[in-house]
Write a protein that holds these residues in place. Structure first.
Motif, PDB file in Angstrom:
ATOM      1  N   THR A 294      -6.822  -4.311  -8.645  1.00  0.00           N
ATOM      2  CA  THR A 294      -7.698  -3.194  -8.272  1.00  0.00           C
ATOM      3  C   THR A 294      -8.749  -2.908  -9.339  1.00  0.00           C
TER       4      THR A 294
ATOM      5  N   ILE B 177      -8.967  -7.494  -1.248  1.00  0.00           N
ATOM      6  CA  ILE B 177      -7.773  -7.648  -2.081  1.00  0.00           C
ATOM      7  C   ILE B 177      -6.710  -8.354  -1.250  1.00  0.00           C
TER       8      ILE B 177
ATOM      9  N   LEU C   7      -7.942   1.920  -0.004  1.00  0.00           N
ATOM     10  CA  LEU C   7      -7.285   0.643  -0.286  1.00  0.00           C
ATOM     11  C   LEU C   7      -6.851  -0.050   0.999  1.00  0.00           C
TER      12      LEU C   7
ATOM     13  N   LEU D 145      -0.091  -0.585  -5.046  1.00  0.00           N
ATOM     14  CA  LEU D 145      -1.539  -0.671  -5.180  1.00  0.00           C
ATOM     15  C   LEU D 145      -2.176   0.686  -5.489  1.00  0.00           C
ATOM     16  N   PRO D 146      -1.844   1.758  -4.749  1.00  0.00           N
ATOM     17  CA  PRO D 146      -2.422   3.041  -5.153  1.00  0.00           C
ATOM     18  C   PRO D 146      -1.967   3.507  -6.531  1.00  0.00           C
TER      19      PRO D 146
ATOM     20  N   PHE E  67      -4.069   1.584  -9.059  1.00  0.00           N
ATOM     21  CA  PHE E  67      -5.463   1.996  -8.937  1.00  0.00           C
ATOM     22  C   PHE E  67      -5.688   3.407  -9.470  1.00  0.00           C
TER      23      PHE E  67
ATOM     24  N   SER F 247      -5.947   7.528  -2.632  1.00  0.00           N
ATOM     25  CA  SER F 247      -6.759   6.325  -2.446  1.00  0.00           C
ATOM     26  C   SER F 247      -6.250   5.421  -1.339  1.00  0.00           C
ATOM     27  N   THR F 248      -5.151   5.774  -0.682  1.00  0.00           N
ATOM     28  CA  THR F 248      -4.565   4.880   0.321  1.00  0.00           C
ATOM     29  C   THR F 248      -5.536   4.523   1.437  1.00  0.00           C
TER      30      THR F 248
ATOM     31  N   THR G  39      -9.741  -1.890   2.113  1.00  0.00           N
ATOM     32  CA  THR G  39     -10.001  -2.994   1.194  1.00  0.00           C
ATOM     33  C   THR G  39      -9.069  -4.167   1.453  1.00  0.00           C
ATOM     34  N   VAL G  40      -7.789  -3.871   1.700  1.00  0.00           N
ATOM     35  CA  VAL G  40      -6.816  -4.929   1.987  1.00  0.00           C
ATOM     36  C   VAL G  40      -7.096  -5.553   3.351  1.00  0.00           C
TER      37      VAL G  40
ATOM     38  N   LEU H 286       0.809  -1.220   0.000  1.00  0.00           N
ATOM     39  CA  LEU H 286       0.000   0.000   0.000  1.00  0.00           C
ATOM     40  C   LEU H 286       0.841   1.269   0.000  1.00  0.00           C
TER      41      LEU H 286
END
Length: 345
Positions: free
Chosen positions: A185, A308, A299, A151-152, A155, A295-296, A302-303, A147
Motif C-alpha cells: 500500500t 494491488i 482499498l 491491508l487497511p 495502510f 480506508s476499506t 484498488t484491489v 481487506l
C-alpha cells in the motif's frame, strides 16, 4: 457449529458450539465461507491481549453470506455475499463521527476479542449496516479476506500515519504479512525508497518481488548502519514498526531522520524504551493506531481494479477442520514459509 475457541494463554481447541443468534436489531448472522489467521491471534494466545477471555471464539476477518438480519438492518438481506470488517462501528457515537471506528462506544475491535469471532461456521456481526461491505459478483474472495484487516491496517497505521509521500524514504521494520501489506500500500504514494528490514531472507526476497527498493538483513546487528548508508547518513523520513517487540521499536528510533515519522503498527505486549534523551530535539512525530477501517472502501476499489494484487499475501489454504494445523503452520512461518493462510468452511 465448529469453532476455534481460546482457552487461555497457549490453549485453543476446535469445538462444537451453538450457532449464534441475533441479539440486537442491528445484527446480522453471517455464514462464514472464508477466514484467516492474524498475528494478533498469536498475541492473544501468548496472553498479550487481556480483554480476550477464555471461552472466546477467535478470528476477526473473513467473507461470508448473510443468513438473517435484525429489524434495524437496511443495507443487507439474506443471501448477500459480504466482506466482514475487523472493526465493528455504530457510525453514530462521538468516536465514529470522528472516523475513529476502532474506538466506537459499542463496537471497535470486538470480534474475536470481547465477543465471538469469525473462525467458525457462523458469526454474529453487530452494527451490520456499517460493519459489512457488499462483495461484487465474481470477485476473488480469497483476495477480499485481506481487506478485513491486514491491508487497511498496513495502510492506515503505517502509510497514512507515517505520512508517506512521493519521493520520500520509508523503512518497514518487519517483513511479516503486515509489513508486506504495508509495502504494497505504500507504493500508492510513490516513495523513492522503501527499505524492508527483517531476519528472514525468504521474506526479504518476497519483499523485493513486491516492490521494496532495498532489503536489509538485521541478523548481524548492523541494520541501523545499513539504513543510514542507504540514506546518505540522514535516516528515513518514515520508519514503520511492524513487529511489536522492543528491539524493532528501538531500531525505528535509530533510523528515523530529523523531522520524520515513527509509525507503530505492531501489537506490543511488553514495555518498550523511548530514547527521549537524544530524540527530544529531533522534531519527530510518533504515532500509534488501532486500524479504523475508514480506508476499506478505497482499498476495495484498488484491489478490484487490480492495482494491488492481494492474493500475493496468501501462501496456504486449509479447511476449517484443519484449523489447528493452520495455526501451527502460521506460527512456524520461518520453517513453513507461511504468510497469510486462508481457512474455508
Amino acid at each position: 457449529m465448529r469453532a476455534l475457541v481460546y482457552h487461555g494463554p497457549g490453549l485453543k481447541a476446535l469445538e462444537e458450539r451453538p450457532q449464534p443468534q441475533l441479539t440486537q436489531t442491528g445484527d446480522a448472522l453471517v455464514r462464514v465461507t472464508r477466514t484467516t489467521l492474524c498475528g494478533t491471534d498469536l498475541h492473544i494466545l501468548q496472553g498479550d491481549v487481556a480483554t480476550c477471555l477464555p471461552g472466546t471464539i477467535l478470528g476477526h476477518e473473513g467473507v461470508g453470506v448473510v443468513e438473517s438480519v435484525g429489524s434495524g438492518v437496511s443495507r443487507f438481506h439474506k443471501g448477500d455475499r459480504v466482506l466482514i470488517s475487523c472493526i465493528s462501528a455504530c457510525g453514530r457515537c462521538p468516536a465514529c463521527r470522528r472516523g475513529m471506528y476502532s474506538h466506537c462506544a459499542t463496537g471497535g475491535w470486538i470480534l474475536g476479542n470481547t465477543i465471538d469471532g469469525t473462525q467458525a461456521d457462523w458469526v454474529r456481526i453487530p452494527h451490520a449496516d456499517t460493519s459489512l461491505y457488499p462483495i461484487p459478483e465474481g470477485s476473488d474472495e480469497d483476495a477480499l479476506v485481506m481487506l478485513s484487516d491486514i491491508l487497511p491496517t498496513g495502510f492506515e497505521c503505517g502509510v497514512l500515519n507515517g505520512r508517506v509521500q512521493p519521493g520520500s524514504s520509508v523503512a518497514i521494520v518487519g517483513a511479516g504479512p503486515i509489513g508486506l501489506a504495508t509495502l504494497l500500500t505504500a507504493q500508492l504514494y510513490s516513495p523513492a525508497q522503501i527499505i524492508l528490514i527483517d531476519l528472514d531472507e525468504h521474506r526479504l526476497a518476497i519483499g523485493k518481488r513486491f516492490g521494496a527498493t532495498h532489503t536489509v538483513h538485521s541478523g548481524a546487528g548492523d541494520a541501523a548502519a545499513q539504513v543510514l548508508a542507504l540514506t546518505d547518513g540522514q535516516g528515513v523520513d518514515t520508519a514503520i514498526e511492524a513487529v511489536g517487540i522492543a528491539a524493532t521499536f528501538e531500531l525505528c528510533q535509530n533510523i528515523v531522520a530529523a523531522g520524520g515519522f515513527i509509525a507503530n503498527i505492531g501489537v506490543h505486549g511488553h514495555p518498550v524504551e523511548l530514547h527521549l534523551e537524544r530524540l527530544w530535539s529531533q522534531n519527530l512525530t510518533i504515532t500509534t493506531r488501532l486500524v479504523d477501517t475508514v480506508s476499506t472502501p478505497l482499498l476495495l476499489k484498488t484491489v478490484l481494479s487490480g492495482r494491488i494484487d492481494a492474493t500475493q499475501l496468501i501462501t496456504h489454504h486449509f479447511k476449517l477442520d484443519q484449523i489447528l494445523e493452520a495455526y501451527d503452520t502460521f506460527a512456524r512461518a520461518a520453517d513453513t514459509k507461511a504468510l497469510k493462510v486462508i481457512v474455508t468452511t
